[in-house]
Write a protein that holds these residues in place. Structure first.
Motif, PDB file in Angstrom:
ATOM      1  N   GLY A  92       0.828  -1.192   0.000  1.00 30.06           N
ATOM      2  CA  GLY A  92       0.000   0.000   0.000  1.00 30.06           C
ATOM      3  C   GLY A  92       0.865   1.246   0.000  1.00 30.06           C
ATOM      4  O   GLY A  92       2.091   1.163   0.027  1.00 30.06           O
ATOM      5  N   VAL A  93       0.197   2.388  -0.035  1.00 28.00           N
ATOM      6  CA  VAL A  93       0.886   3.666   0.124  1.00 28.00           C
ATOM      7  C   VAL A  93       0.884   3.991   1.610  1.00 28.00           C
ATOM      8  O   VAL A  93      -0.168   3.995   2.246  1.00 28.00           O
ATOM      9  CB  VAL A  93       0.198   4.781  -0.678  1.00 28.00           C
ATOM     10  N   TYR A  94       2.037   4.254   2.129  1.00 28.01           N
ATOM     11  CA  TYR A  94       2.193   4.540   3.550  1.00 28.01           C
ATOM     12  C   TYR A  94       2.348   6.041   3.772  1.00 28.01           C
ATOM     13  O   TYR A  94       3.144   6.698   3.098  1.00 28.01           O
ATOM     14  CB  TYR A  94       3.401   3.794   4.104  1.00 28.01           C
ATOM     15  N   TYR A  95       1.565   6.541   4.716  1.00 26.83           N
ATOM     16  CA  TYR A  95       1.557   7.957   5.036  1.00 26.83           C
ATOM     17  C   TYR A  95       1.896   8.153   6.515  1.00 26.83           C
ATOM     18  O   TYR A  95       1.515   7.338   7.357  1.00 26.83           O
ATOM     19  CB  TYR A  95       0.173   8.559   4.819  1.00 26.83           C
ATOM     20  N   CYS A  96       2.565   9.253   6.818  1.00 24.45           N
ATOM     21  CA  CYS A  96       2.704   9.654   8.213  1.00 24.45           C
ATOM     22  C   CYS A  96       1.898  10.929   8.423  1.00 24.45           C
ATOM     23  O   CYS A  96       1.670  11.707   7.476  1.00 24.45           O
ATOM     24  CB  CYS A  96       4.154   9.842   8.627  1.00 24.45           C
ATOM     25  N   ARG A 111      -5.637  15.557  10.299  1.00 25.03           N
ATOM     26  CA  ARG A 111      -6.036  16.497   9.259  1.00 25.03           C
ATOM     27  C   ARG A 111      -4.976  16.654   8.172  1.00 25.03           C
ATOM     28  O   ARG A 111      -5.314  16.968   7.035  1.00 25.03           O
ATOM     29  CB  ARG A 111      -6.304  17.874   9.872  1.00 25.03           C
ATOM     30  N   TYR A 112      -3.727  16.516   8.522  1.00 19.65           N
ATOM     31  CA  TYR A 112      -2.648  16.794   7.583  1.00 19.65           C
ATOM     32  C   TYR A 112      -1.883  15.505   7.273  1.00 19.65           C
ATOM     33  O   TYR A 112      -1.585  14.721   8.171  1.00 19.65           O
ATOM     34  CB  TYR A 112      -1.695  17.848   8.156  1.00 19.65           C
ATOM     35  N   TRP A 113      -1.558  15.345   5.990  1.00 18.32           N
ATOM     36  CA  TRP A 113      -0.918  14.120   5.535  1.00 18.32           C
ATOM     37  C   TRP A 113       0.277  14.459   4.655  1.00 18.32           C
ATOM     38  O   TRP A 113       0.284  15.461   3.951  1.00 18.32           O
ATOM     39  CB  TRP A 113      -1.912  13.276   4.738  1.00 18.32           C
ATOM     40  N   GLY A 114       1.280  13.554   4.655  1.00 18.11           N
ATOM     41  CA  GLY A 114       2.363  13.665   3.693  1.00 18.11           C
ATOM     42  C   GLY A 114       1.898  13.145   2.347  1.00 18.11           C
ATOM     43  O   GLY A 114       0.729  12.832   2.154  1.00 18.11           O
ATOM     44  N   GLN A 115       2.835  13.043   1.400  1.00 16.35           N
ATOM     45  CA  GLN A 115       2.469  12.602   0.041  1.00 16.35           C
ATOM     46  C   GLN A 115       2.465  11.090  -0.082  1.00 16.35           C
ATOM     47  O   GLN A 115       1.957  10.557  -1.059  1.00 16.35           O
ATOM     48  CB  GLN A 115       3.444  13.202  -0.997  1.00 16.35           C
ATOM     49  N   GLY A 116       3.029  10.411   0.905  1.00 17.50           N
ATOM     50  CA  GLY A 116       3.020   8.953   0.905  1.00 17.50           C
ATOM     51  C   GLY A 116       4.216   8.335   0.209  1.00 17.50           C
ATOM     52  O   GLY A 116       4.869   8.962  -0.625  1.00 17.50           O
ATOM     53  N   THR A 117       4.487   7.089   0.560  1.00 13.51           N
ATOM     54  CA  THR A 117       5.543   6.315  -0.097  1.00 13.51           C
ATOM     55  C   THR A 117       5.006   4.910  -0.351  1.00 13.51           C
ATOM     56  O   THR A 117       4.375   4.305   0.516  1.00 13.51           O
ATOM     57  CB  THR A 117       6.830   6.294   0.746  1.00 13.51           C
ATOM     58  N   GLN A 118       5.222   4.404  -1.559  1.00 13.59           N
ATOM     59  CA  GLN A 118       4.644   3.127  -1.967  1.00 13.59           C
ATOM     60  C   GLN A 118       5.474   1.967  -1.432  1.00 13.59           C
ATOM     61  O   GLN A 118       6.698   1.947  -1.583  1.00 13.59           O
ATOM     62  CB  GLN A 118       4.574   3.042  -3.495  1.00 13.59           C
ATOM     63  N   VAL A 119       4.790   1.004  -0.841  1.00 14.29           N
ATOM     64  CA  VAL A 119       5.408  -0.251  -0.415  1.00 14.29           C
ATOM     65  C   VAL A 119       4.722  -1.384  -1.156  1.00 14.29           C
ATOM     66  O   VAL A 119       3.490  -1.499  -1.122  1.00 14.29           O
ATOM     67  CB  VAL A 119       5.272  -0.456   1.107  1.00 14.29           C
ATOM     68  N   THR A 120       5.498  -2.205  -1.834  1.00 14.37           N
ATOM     69  CA  THR A 120       4.961  -3.341  -2.571  1.00 14.37           C
ATOM     70  C   THR A 120       5.656  -4.609  -2.106  1.00 14.37           C
ATOM     71  O   THR A 120       6.887  -4.694  -2.153  1.00 14.37           O
ATOM     72  CB  THR A 120       5.153  -3.165  -4.085  1.00 14.37           C
ATOM     73  N   VAL A 121       4.861  -5.556  -1.642  1.00 15.73           N
ATOM     74  CA  VAL A 121       5.390  -6.830  -1.161  1.00 15.73           C
ATOM     75  C   VAL A 121       4.854  -7.922  -2.084  1.00 15.73           C
ATOM     76  O   VAL A 121       3.657  -8.212  -2.085  1.00 15.73           O
ATOM     77  CB  VAL A 121       4.984  -7.108   0.286  1.00 15.73           C
TER      78      VAL A 121
END
Length: 123
Positions: A92-96, A111-121
């Motif tokens: 999935g795309v992981y957000y902090c 309320r506020y999110w980063g742009q995310g980073t994709q993790v593929t397993v």
């Protein structure tokens, strides 16, 4: 308001490991609890782990307990998610996200999110 940028995602085989980073700018990181969420297309954003402002308390979803570890370094303005024994369902795309309050892994509390980073397993 703090801005967060995620990194460290990528492709890994089942059973492998990845370490995600969440870098902060714009504000002092220790004012916020920080949580990691993940999302796949067509599904709601799922809470993964949260760490308190001081780092002395964490909360994790049952699906990742014993495999994922959240940590933070307020001096470096960074939060990390060490992911071990990865499974295809961890894809999935992981957000902090930051929260000026108690730790929570409920997406509606943020309320506020980063742009995310994709993790593929996958194999």
């Amino acid at each position: 308001q703090v801005q967060l940028v995620e990194s460290g995602g990528g492709w890994v085989q089942p059973g492998g490991s990845l370490r995600l980073s969440c870098a902060a700018s714009g504000s002092t990181l220790d004012l916020y609890a920080i949580a990691w969420f993940r999302q796949v297309p067509g599904k709601e954003r799922e809470g993964v782990s949260c760490i308190s402002r001081s780092g002395d308390s964490t909360t994790s979803a049952d699906s990742v307990k014993g495999r994922f570890t959240i940590s933070r370094d307020n001096a470096k303005k960074a939060v990390y998610l060490q992911m071990n024994s990865l499974k295809p369902e961890d894809t999935g795309v992981y957000y902090c996200a930051p929260r000026a309050g108690l730790c929570s892994i409920v997406a509606d509390h943020y309320r506020y999110w980063g742009q995310g980073t994709q993790v593929t397993v996958s194999s």
